[in-house]
Design a protein around this motif. Sequence first.
Motif, PDB file in Angstrom:
ATOM      1  N   GLY A   1     -28.587 -15.791 -17.150  1.00  0.00           N
ATOM      2  CA  GLY A   1     -29.826 -15.821 -17.828  1.00  0.00           C
ATOM      3  C   GLY A   1     -29.510 -16.307 -19.120  1.00  0.00           C
ATOM      4  N   GLY A   2     -28.213 -16.181 -19.537  1.00  0.00           N
ATOM      5  CA  GLY A   2     -27.781 -15.774 -21.381  1.00  0.00           C
ATOM      6  C   GLY A   2     -26.630 -16.937 -21.064  1.00  0.00           C
ATOM      7  N   ASP A   3     -25.733 -17.371 -21.661  1.00  0.00           N
ATOM      8  CA  ASP A   3     -24.333 -18.851 -22.139  1.00  0.00           C
ATOM      9  C   ASP A   3     -24.038 -18.653 -20.563  1.00  0.00           C
ATOM     10  OD1 ASP A   3     -22.227 -19.654 -22.846  1.00  0.00           O
ATOM     11  OD2 ASP A   3     -23.375 -19.876 -24.843  1.00  0.00           O
ATOM     12  N   PRO A   4     -23.938 -20.072 -20.047  1.00  0.00           N
ATOM     13  CA  PRO A   4     -23.675 -20.012 -19.121  1.00  0.00           C
ATOM     14  C   PRO A   4     -21.492 -20.197 -19.024  1.00  0.00           C
ATOM     15  CG  PRO A   4     -24.307 -21.711 -19.633  1.00  0.00           C
ATOM     16  CD  PRO A   4     -24.886 -20.604 -20.809  1.00  0.00           C
ATOM     17  N   ARG A   5     -21.214 -19.739 -20.516  1.00  0.00           N
ATOM     18  CA  ARG A   5     -19.806 -20.006 -20.708  1.00  0.00           C
ATOM     19  C   ARG A   5     -19.146 -18.791 -20.729  1.00  0.00           C
ATOM     20  NH1 ARG A   5     -19.783 -22.473 -26.390  1.00  0.00           N
ATOM     21  NH2 ARG A   5     -21.281 -20.586 -26.464  1.00  0.00           N
ATOM     22  N   PHE A   6     -20.012 -17.068 -21.461  1.00  0.00           N
ATOM     23  CA  PHE A   6     -19.775 -16.544 -20.805  1.00  0.00           C
ATOM     24  C   PHE A   6     -19.581 -15.924 -19.296  1.00  0.00           C
ATOM     25  CE2 PHE A   6     -20.845 -12.256 -21.493  1.00  0.00           C
ATOM     26  CZ  PHE A   6     -19.461 -11.212 -22.101  1.00  0.00           C
ATOM     27  N   PHE A   7     -20.995 -16.885 -19.025  1.00  0.00           N
ATOM     28  CA  PHE A   7     -20.601 -15.546 -18.071  1.00  0.00           C
ATOM     29  C   PHE A   7     -19.511 -16.437 -17.226  1.00  0.00           C
ATOM     30  CE2 PHE A   7     -21.608 -16.408 -12.896  1.00  0.00           C
ATOM     31  CZ  PHE A   7     -22.283 -14.829 -12.811  1.00  0.00           C
ATOM     32  N   ALA A   8     -19.159 -17.184 -17.240  1.00  0.00           N
ATOM     33  CA  ALA A   8     -18.160 -17.634 -16.303  1.00  0.00           C
ATOM     34  C   ALA A   8     -16.830 -17.598 -17.005  1.00  0.00           C
ATOM     35  CB  ALA A   8     -18.079 -19.026 -16.989  1.00  0.00           C
ATOM     36  N   LEU A   9     -16.675 -17.227 -17.856  1.00  0.00           N
ATOM     37  CA  LEU A   9     -15.174 -16.185 -18.470  1.00  0.00           C
ATOM     38  C   LEU A   9     -15.403 -14.869 -17.930  1.00  0.00           C
ATOM     39  CD1 LEU A   9     -13.322 -16.620 -20.730  1.00  0.00           C
ATOM     40  CD2 LEU A   9     -15.086 -15.692 -22.289  1.00  0.00           C
ATOM     41  N   MET A  10     -15.915 -14.149 -17.280  1.00  0.00           N
ATOM     42  CA  MET A  10     -16.487 -13.030 -16.705  1.00  0.00           C
ATOM     43  C   MET A  10     -15.990 -12.549 -15.482  1.00  0.00           C
ATOM     44  SD  MET A  10     -16.603 -10.460 -19.142  1.00  0.00           S
ATOM     45  CE  MET A  10     -15.378 -11.777 -20.599  1.00  0.00           C
ATOM     46  N   ASN A  11     -16.655 -14.350 -14.623  1.00  0.00           N
ATOM     47  CA  ASN A  11     -16.609 -13.885 -13.669  1.00  0.00           C
ATOM     48  C   ASN A  11     -15.825 -15.342 -12.736  1.00  0.00           C
ATOM     49  OD1 ASN A  11     -18.376 -11.553 -12.983  1.00  0.00           O
ATOM     50  ND2 ASN A  11     -20.215 -13.095 -14.046  1.00  0.00           N
ATOM     51  N   GLY A  12     -15.393 -15.926 -13.738  1.00  0.00           N
ATOM     52  CA  GLY A  12     -14.940 -17.486 -12.946  1.00  0.00           C
ATOM     53  C   GLY A  12     -13.834 -16.496 -11.546  1.00  0.00           C
ATOM     54  N   GLY A  13     -12.895 -16.179 -11.846  1.00  0.00           N
ATOM     55  CA  GLY A  13     -11.758 -15.478 -11.210  1.00  0.00           C
ATOM     56  C   GLY A  13     -12.203 -15.091  -9.892  1.00  0.00           C
ATOM     57  N   LYS A  14     -13.370 -14.648 -10.294  1.00  0.00           N
ATOM     58  CA  LYS A  14     -14.063 -14.232  -8.740  1.00  0.00           C
ATOM     59  C   LYS A  14     -14.667 -14.927  -7.327  1.00  0.00           C
ATOM     60  CE  LYS A  14     -14.923 -10.722 -11.795  1.00  0.00           C
ATOM     61  NZ  LYS A  14     -16.104  -9.431 -12.582  1.00  0.00           N
ATOM     62  N   GLU A  15     -14.297 -14.012  -6.094  1.00  0.00           N
ATOM     63  CA  GLU A  15     -15.369 -14.507  -5.106  1.00  0.00           C
ATOM     64  C   GLU A  15     -16.670 -13.830  -5.237  1.00  0.00           C
ATOM     65  OE1 GLU A  15     -13.016 -13.787  -1.250  1.00  0.00           O
ATOM     66  OE2 GLU A  15     -11.209 -13.104  -2.154  1.00  0.00           O
ATOM     67  N   SER A  16     -18.079 -14.792  -4.610  1.00  0.00           N
ATOM     68  CA  SER A  16     -18.973 -14.581  -5.053  1.00  0.00           C
ATOM     69  C   SER A  16     -19.958 -13.948  -3.597  1.00  0.00           C
ATOM     70  CB  SER A  16     -19.755 -15.568  -5.542  1.00  0.00           C
ATOM     71  OG  SER A  16     -21.116 -14.993  -6.012  1.00  0.00           O
ATOM     72  N   ARG A  17     -20.413 -13.690  -3.548  1.00  0.00           N
ATOM     73  CA  ARG A  17     -20.806 -12.904  -2.776  1.00  0.00           C
ATOM     74  C   ARG A  17     -22.559 -12.911  -2.677  1.00  0.00           C
ATOM     75  NH1 ARG A  17     -18.175 -10.516   2.116  1.00  0.00           N
ATOM     76  NH2 ARG A  17     -15.665 -12.642   1.864  1.00  0.00           N
ATOM     77  N   LEU A  18     -23.364 -12.914  -2.025  1.00  0.00           N
ATOM     78  CA  LEU A  18     -24.839 -12.542  -2.177  1.00  0.00           C
ATOM     79  C   LEU A  18     -25.599 -12.077  -1.278  1.00  0.00           C
ATOM     80  CD1 LEU A  18     -26.722 -15.963  -3.851  1.00  0.00           C
ATOM     81  CD2 LEU A  18     -26.109 -14.050  -5.078  1.00  0.00           C
TER      82      LEU A  18
END
Length: 370
Positions: free
Chosen positions: A195-212
């Motif tokens: 819900g915050g800055d999408p650039r920061f979220f991508a910086l923290m999580n861009g190199g990971k696989e994602s599972r919901l």
Amino acid sequence: MAVSGLADGPGLVAPAPLTTFADAALSGLRRLSGSSTLPANGALLLGERARLMGLARRGAVSANGSCRLLPVADGHVALNLPRDDDWDLVTALVQEPVEDWDGLAALVRSWRRDALVERGRLLGLAIAPDREPPIVTAPCRVEPLGDGGSRRGRPPLVVDLSSLWAGPLAGALLADAGARVVKVESRGRPDGARGGDPRFFALMNGGKESRLFDFRDEADLQRLRTLVGEADIVIEASRPRALAQLGIDARAQARRGATWLSITAHGRDGEAGDAIGFGDDAAVAGGLAARMRQAWGVTIFAGDAIADPLTGILAALAGWASWTSGGGRLVSLAMADVVAFGCGFGLDDPEAWRALTMVDDAPLYPMRSA
């Protein structure tokens, strides 16, 4: 310095060796992993969000605006209200209607510090006392629970159950070090950083696989438990009871050989285990505002939620160090304690510098047993 000082004054140096602590921890991770893709130094990571989002110093208001240092009868408290429904709890905190920060500041002036903190934590607010740095002899607590088996012949599998900053940063650094990192989110309650800055979220999580996963669906929960049961390293930043409700047992995972990284504001045990907190208020609990007052004569924040990135860097080092030495550990990292330890890093113990930066010693110092 850009985020430390009064809004209308010059940037101020925080009188604590936190940047050196961050540099040393990242140096230890780089040497242990042999990775050439890790960031150049830890100090840069402490201001990463502020640089990205253009945050500035605001004195007794945190750089992101959600936390304030409020004067009370016998000192100050740090109160963080980052969530929309936090203000609903403020009226219950002071037992009078409150409309804004100015009204709240006027009402809490007559309160005793510890009484206000105790009441706020019972209500589920992120509140912390402004105090001197407590004596912390090690930056994290470690429970050796497994047999410490041999290191596997592949990169570690990291399951990242955390959100916001400290845990995701640890996962991002472990990915840079060569790990396979899977980020797990609840369908009903995804990472609040989205819900915050999408650039920061991508910086923290861009190199990971994602599972919901749907945490209300038993089949999904079983798939989550299976994934956690395969992990070499698990990162989480929840109150202990939250994962227990999902049927996930941290100590059981450590006993089978995993390294479990538990990030909390104030610790896992007792009343501390039920207290929530974020980077700015945890840093105040760790004594950083007191250090600023001693040096500059004003009660203000230093850095941007600095307990978050500092803990994230240390968690990555602790996780990799444990994995290389066989795993089987529950590692508890309380953000307030990490800051307190960092405030005195190397000042009274010259060997602390060497222990975090030497290849052979890096696993030993941050992994000191409780």
